[in-house]
Write a protein that holds these residues in place. Structure first.
Motif, PDB file in Angstrom:
ATOM      1  N   ALA A  92     -14.796  -8.816  19.083  1.00 49.83           N
ATOM      2  CA  ALA A  92     -14.007  -7.588  19.158  1.00 49.83           C
ATOM      3  C   ALA A  92     -14.501  -6.682  20.277  1.00 49.83           C
ATOM      4  O   ALA A  92     -13.704  -6.036  20.955  1.00 49.83           O
ATOM      5  N   GLY A  93     -15.791  -6.649  20.502  1.00 50.11           N
ATOM      6  CA  GLY A  93     -16.334  -5.790  21.552  1.00 50.11           C
ATOM      7  C   GLY A  93     -15.943  -6.240  22.938  1.00 50.11           C
ATOM      8  O   GLY A  93     -15.698  -5.421  23.818  1.00 50.11           O
ATOM      9  N   SER A  94     -15.853  -7.533  23.159  1.00 49.72           N
ATOM     10  CA  SER A  94     -15.530  -8.012  24.499  1.00 49.72           C
ATOM     11  C   SER A  94     -14.032  -7.997  24.770  1.00 49.72           C
ATOM     12  O   SER A  94     -13.620  -7.852  25.909  1.00 49.72           O
ATOM     13  N   LEU A  95     -13.215  -8.133  23.740  1.00 54.72           N
ATOM     14  CA  LEU A  95     -11.776  -8.151  23.952  1.00 54.72           C
ATOM     15  C   LEU A  95     -11.210  -6.764  24.219  1.00 54.72           C
ATOM     16  O   LEU A  95     -10.253  -6.626  24.955  1.00 54.72           O
ATOM     17  N   GLY A  96     -11.756  -5.751  23.606  1.00 53.67           N
ATOM     18  CA  GLY A  96     -11.193  -4.416  23.752  1.00 53.67           C
ATOM     19  C   GLY A  96      -9.968  -4.266  22.870  1.00 53.67           C
ATOM     20  O   GLY A  96      -9.562  -5.176  22.148  1.00 53.67           O
ATOM     21  N   TRP A  97      -9.344  -3.113  22.950  1.00 57.71           N
ATOM     22  CA  TRP A  97      -8.231  -2.855  22.032  1.00 57.71           C
ATOM     23  C   TRP A  97      -6.993  -3.651  22.402  1.00 57.71           C
ATOM     24  O   TRP A  97      -6.233  -4.076  21.529  1.00 57.71           O
ATOM     25  N   LYS A  98      -6.751  -3.894  23.688  1.00 57.04           N
ATOM     26  CA  LYS A  98      -5.579  -4.683  24.085  1.00 57.04           C
ATOM     27  C   LYS A  98      -5.735  -6.138  23.642  1.00 57.04           C
ATOM     28  O   LYS A  98      -4.781  -6.745  23.155  1.00 57.04           O
ATOM     29  N   GLY A  99      -6.902  -6.671  23.838  1.00 58.46           N
ATOM     30  CA  GLY A  99      -7.141  -8.050  23.433  1.00 58.46           C
ATOM     31  C   GLY A  99      -7.044  -8.240  21.930  1.00 58.46           C
ATOM     32  O   GLY A  99      -6.510  -9.243  21.455  1.00 58.46           O
ATOM     33  N   ILE A 100      -7.558  -7.255  21.172  1.00 60.33           N
ATOM     34  CA  ILE A 100      -7.463  -7.328  19.710  1.00 60.33           C
ATOM     35  C   ILE A 100      -6.006  -7.280  19.272  1.00 60.33           C
ATOM     36  O   ILE A 100      -5.588  -8.017  18.374  1.00 60.33           O
ATOM     37  N   CYS A 101      -5.203  -6.413  19.909  1.00 57.52           N
ATOM     38  CA  CYS A 101      -3.777  -6.332  19.568  1.00 57.52           C
ATOM     39  C   CYS A 101      -3.080  -7.654  19.845  1.00 57.52           C
ATOM     40  O   CYS A 101      -2.279  -8.119  19.035  1.00 57.52           O
ATOM     41  N   ILE A 102      -3.373  -8.266  20.985  1.00 58.86           N
ATOM     42  CA  ILE A 102      -2.759  -9.548  21.317  1.00 58.86           C
ATOM     43  C   ILE A 102      -3.202 -10.617  20.326  1.00 58.86           C
ATOM     44  O   ILE A 102      -2.383 -11.426  19.868  1.00 58.86           O
ATOM     45  N   LEU A 103      -4.469 -10.628  19.966  1.00 53.40           N
ATOM     46  CA  LEU A 103      -4.976 -11.596  18.993  1.00 53.40           C
ATOM     47  C   LEU A 103      -4.296 -11.427  17.636  1.00 53.40           C
ATOM     48  O   LEU A 103      -3.892 -12.411  17.000  1.00 53.40           O
ATOM     49  N   ILE A 104      -4.121 -10.187  17.191  1.00 53.42           N
ATOM     50  CA  ILE A 104      -3.440  -9.930  15.917  1.00 53.42           C
ATOM     51  C   ILE A 104      -1.990 -10.383  15.987  1.00 53.42           C
ATOM     52  O   ILE A 104      -1.471 -10.994  15.039  1.00 53.42           O
ATOM     53  N   LEU A 105      -1.307 -10.106  17.111  1.00 53.24           N
ATOM     54  CA  LEU A 105       0.084 -10.544  17.253  1.00 53.24           C
ATOM     55  C   LEU A 105       0.195 -12.066  17.222  1.00 53.24           C
ATOM     56  O   LEU A 105       1.114 -12.612  16.608  1.00 53.24           O
ATOM     57  N   ILE A 106      -0.715 -12.753  17.868  1.00 53.57           N
ATOM     58  CA  ILE A 106      -0.691 -14.216  17.865  1.00 53.57           C
ATOM     59  C   ILE A 106      -0.903 -14.754  16.450  1.00 53.57           C
ATOM     60  O   ILE A 106      -0.218 -15.685  16.020  1.00 53.57           O
ATOM     61  N   ILE A 107      -1.828 -14.154  15.725  1.00 53.87           N
ATOM     62  CA  ILE A 107      -2.073 -14.592  14.337  1.00 53.87           C
ATOM     63  C   ILE A 107      -0.845 -14.346  13.474  1.00 53.87           C
ATOM     64  O   ILE A 107      -0.437 -15.210  12.681  1.00 53.87           O
TER      65      ILE A 107
END
Length: 71
Positions: free
Chosen positions: A44-59
């Motif tokens: 989570a720290g390396s992805l940042g908020w945009k990466g976390i949002c994209i990861l949640i959308l993919i899931i």
């Protein structure tokens, strides 16, 4: 204890955060490899908020598609 002294734990965390800011793509690769061992905080720290949002959308999309096709 004096306030101007930094504990070793805080020093390590400050240096780790500085490295994440200097080299985000290299650290993201390292974090994905570490994620296999269960270190979610680094992921989570390396992805940042945009990466976390994209990861949640993919899931979510994967869950929706699997519920549609595998009823």
């Amino acid at each position: 204890m004096s306030e101007d002294k930094e504990t070793p734990e805080r020093t390590r965390e400050r240096l780790r955060q500085a490295e994440l800011k200097r080299n985000p793509t290299g650290n993201m690769n390292d974090t994905f490899n570490k994620a296999g061992t269960g270190n979610l905080a680094d992921l989570a720290g390396s992805l940042g908020w945009k990466g976390i949002c994209i990861l949640i959308l993919i899931i979510l999309m994967g869950f929706i598609l699997s519920s549609i096709f595998f009823k």
